[in-house]
Design a protein around this motif. Structure first.
Motif, PDB file in Angstrom:
ATOM      1  N   ASN A  67       0.057  -2.581   1.465  1.00  0.00           N
ATOM      2  CA  ASN A  67       0.057  -2.530   0.005  1.00  0.00           C
ATOM      3  C   ASN A  67       0.104  -3.922  -0.606  1.00  0.00           C
ATOM      4  O   ASN A  67      -0.523  -4.179  -1.633  1.00  0.00           O
ATOM      5  CB  ASN A  67       1.247  -1.702  -0.485  1.00  0.00           C
ATOM      6  N   THR A  89      -4.856   3.348   1.305  1.00  0.00           N
ATOM      7  CA  THR A  89      -3.740   2.937   2.176  1.00  0.00           C
ATOM      8  C   THR A  89      -2.916   4.111   2.682  1.00  0.00           C
ATOM      9  O   THR A  89      -1.874   3.893   3.301  1.00  0.00           O
ATOM     10  CB  THR A  89      -2.820   1.960   1.412  1.00  0.00           C
ATOM     11  N   ALA A 130      -2.836  -3.647  -3.198  1.00  0.00           N
ATOM     12  CA  ALA A 130      -3.868  -2.634  -2.964  1.00  0.00           C
ATOM     13  C   ALA A 130      -4.130  -1.796  -4.208  1.00  0.00           C
ATOM     14  O   ALA A 130      -5.288  -1.432  -4.493  1.00  0.00           O
ATOM     15  CB  ALA A 130      -3.459  -1.745  -1.795  1.00  0.00           C
ATOM     16  N   PRO A 144      -3.664  -6.191   1.287  1.00  0.00           N
ATOM     17  CA  PRO A 144      -4.574  -5.084   1.598  1.00  0.00           C
ATOM     18  C   PRO A 144      -5.782  -5.503   2.430  1.00  0.00           C
ATOM     19  O   PRO A 144      -6.212  -6.662   2.428  1.00  0.00           O
ATOM     20  CB  PRO A 144      -5.010  -4.592   0.217  1.00  0.00           C
ATOM     21  N   TYR A 161     -10.661   1.254   0.590  1.00  0.00           N
ATOM     22  CA  TYR A 161      -9.437   0.501   0.293  1.00  0.00           C
ATOM     23  C   TYR A 161      -8.190   1.390   0.301  1.00  0.00           C
ATOM     24  O   TYR A 161      -7.106   0.932  -0.049  1.00  0.00           O
ATOM     25  CB  TYR A 161      -9.567  -0.167  -1.078  1.00  0.00           C
TER      26      TYR A 161
END
Length: 643
Positions: free
Chosen positions: A221, A202, A382, A224, A200
């Motif tokens: 963000n 970013t 996110a 996500p 997960y």
């Protein structure tokens, strides 16, 4: 199982029965093993293509978790060999005499009611007739619909007490990619000995964060996605086959496939993974949550069509396989039962029992809990999702695996199948969440209760709001054809008919005398009423061409009568005329707009002749029947005669 264990005759209708399944399926090995044991003889253990002893997740970069931290879950994961699974199921069909019909059902309706007189799905008391695309008609007592979440044959509940559907979107590719070393131990940061459930992070999308004019789903963000990966075999030194999938877990509206594909390549490039060759692409679309099927339907929804997809994860295959035994037993039990004799429709009872086996009140409450979870997840950015799943996978293994399974018959479901166990899970989980995630969760819980009522989330974790009604069982409803005593009603009709005709003759004579005594000539409509003989069928009506204008001052009374009768025929709809000729019962037709058209036998309808038969627009019809009653009302010298 209907054929193998219950000796039912079964036909499988599939337009492309020999085509390969397009999607790939990943399962937790413990769930697959449990199903292999429960579905003895199906050979599920031989339908595993790849297996990994461990599963990895990357959730770092937030809440003091290092960006590179790998959380290793000691849980085996497997990729189903979809070709082998389909072959095993086909073999079971052949061994047990299941007929495979290469055709499809084409129907215009979105939901098939219990009584349907037109189209390719026709129900009656004994069963259902399907007219297939090939022209063949299939007759069945029970129809099971496994055509997916967006089936057109199943009617759903109104959905006022449940959040709307969310959607899982994923772009996947099976590709030849570069490894870190010639031994292919790692592909980028991913250990090839483990399956990757989540990445997960970013940081690979940093350049997008402040891009002017970017769409909402272009901001990783706010909307996500995660990478999911299954490492396969080594193809050559430094090169390995891997299945990568960039996934939007659940969103409303859905993420675009283009965005998922773009992020997949950006993430791989960021990690130094070069894509040499793409063998296969997958575009995954999974509706999640939403309302369940409406009670009392004649067609049995199964799998995604029945809402079995996990509302917070998108898993469905194991849950559907776990449903096979109870649903098959319920259908077979109802079809073989003679508890109430011919006054029960076995077709209706079989469908009701199947839904009751699939969606018990406690199973509905468990689903409500997961629906709230899915609705919460789609509202988080996110950062909060990373904090959420860090807490989730810090729970004791039986708690989080039980939630991911979330279905009777699957391992550790006992941790979630009662309101007490779900409350315990929630409190344990809440204690492991970061404070911002706790606040978001409490806020969403309050919003959900205010928007959808307490029947969802609050009912799933407390005893204070009751349990879902078990209203799938329609055991005591008599068939429509058996309402009342047909013999007595026919006898009454024979007595009433001469009385009605005598009363009609008297009133017609009185009206004729009144008109003859009047100074003014009667209007055409008045003449028609005076000369009408009720209870005639339209085919017996003679007269002028349709649309001609009657003239009361020209020709005989019979000419005027014929002209008006012809005008009436022109105003009647074709389906009403056919009903008059064939049957005295109303015909009921449901269309794709969820409207209902009711055609009722009309023997005589005389009013203002310039007006056509009226169409009634209403939210609800109350149908009232009577035994051949005639009513009349004087309106300015004219009379209305109706049956």
């Amino acid at each position: 199982q209907l054929a193998a264990k219950h000796a039912c005759r079964v036909a499988l209708v599939d337009p492309r029965p020999d085509a390969a399944w397009p999607n790939n399926y990943g399962v937790w090995q413990t769930e697959w093993d449990a199903l292999d044991e429960a579905l003895e003889g199906m050979g599920l253990k031989d339908c595993v293509q790849y297996k990994w002893s461990n599963t990895d997740v990357f959730l770092g970069g937030h809440y003091n978790v290092p960006l590179s931290e790998r959380k290793r879950l000691p849980n085996a994961y497997a990729r189903v060999d979809k070709g082998a699974l389909k072959a095993a199921l086909r073999s079971q069909c052949e061994a047990n005499g299941v007929e495979v019909v290469a055709a499809k059902l084409v129907d215009e309706v979105t939901a098939t009611p219990n009584i349907f007189q037109k189209g390719n799905v026709v129900h009656d008391a004994e069963g259902t007739t399907l007219t297939l695309s090939s022209g063949r008609k299939l007759r069945a007592t029970t129809v099971v619909d496994a055509t997916g979440a967006e089936t057109r044959l199943i009617r759903r509940q109104d959905g006022t007490n449940v959040p709307p559907l969310g959607y899982q979107i994923a772009y996947g590719m099976e590709a030849e990619v570069s490894c870190v070393d010639d031994m292919c131990t790692y592909t980028g940061p991913y250990d090839n000995s483990a399956m990757l459930l989540f990445d997960y992070r970013t940081d690979c999308f940093k350049f997008r964060e402040f891009r002017p004019g970017a769409s909402f789903d272009a901001d990783p963000n706010l909307c996500p996605t995660f990478m999911y990966a299954m490492p396969m075999e080594t193809l050559s030194p430094g090169r390995r086959k891997v299945f990568f999938e960039e996934t939007s877990l659940v969103a409303r509206p859905a993420m675009t496939f283009e965005e998922c594909k773009k992020r997949a390549y950006e993430r791989l490039k960021h990690h130094g993974i070069e894509v040499y060759n793409v063998f296969e692409e997958e575009f995954c679309y999974i509706p999640m949550g939403g309302p369940l099927p409406e009670a009392g339907q004649r067609i049995v929804a199964f799998g995604a069509a029945a809402g079995v997809v996990h509302p917070a994860t998108g898993y469905q295959l194991c849950r559907s396989l776990a449903s096979v035994t109870p649903v098959a037993a319920a259908i077979a039990g109802a079809l073989s039962s003679d508890e109430e004799g011919e006054r029960r429709s076995r077709a209706e009872i079989a469908a009701a029992e199947a839904y009751s086996a699939l969606w018990t009140p406690e199973n509905i409450r468990q689903r409500d809990f997961a629906v709230f979870g899915g609705d919460f997840l789609m509202n988080q950015d996110a950062k909060k999702l990373s904090g959420f799943f860090n807490g989730f996978f810090s729970l004791p293994q039986s708690f989080w695996t039980g939630f991911l399974a979330g279905w009777p018959g699957l391992p550790n479901n006992e941790k979630h199948e009662t309101w007490q166990s779900r409350l315990e899970f929630g409190l344990r989980f809440f204690a492991l969440m970061p404070n911002p995630v706790r606040l978001a969760l409490m806020t969403d819980a309050v919003k959900a209760a205010a928007r959808y009522g307490p029947e969802g989330f609050l009912r799933s974790v407390t005893p204070f709001f009751g349990v879902p009604p078990d209203d799938h069982r329609l055991k005591s409803r008599p068939l429509a054809a058996e309402l009342g005593d047909a013999r007595a009603k026919e006898e009454a009709m024979r007595f009433l008919e001469p009385m009605a005709e005598e009363a009609e003759a008297v009133e017609v004579a009185e009206e004729a005398e009144a008109v003859a005594a009047a100074d003014d000539e009667p209007s055409a409509a008045a003449v028609a009423v005076l000369s009408f003989q009720p209870m005639k069928e339209p085919e017996a009506w003679g007269g002028a061409d349709a649309g001609s204008e009657p003239d009361a001052k020209a020709g005989t009374e019979a000419d005027v009568e014929a002209a008006i009768k012809s005008d009436m025929i022109a105003d009647m709809e074709a389906d009403i005329k056919s009903d008059i000729a064939s049957d005295t019962s109303p015909s009921v037709e449901h269309d794709a707009t969820e409207e209902t058209k009711i055609s009722i036998k009309v023997d005589t309808y005389v009013d203002e002749m310039e007006s056509p038969l009226p169409e009634i627009d209403a939210n609800t019809f109350f149908l009232i029947t009577a035994a051949r009653g005639l009513s009349r009302a004087r309106q300015g010298g004219r009379r209305t005669v109706r049956e």
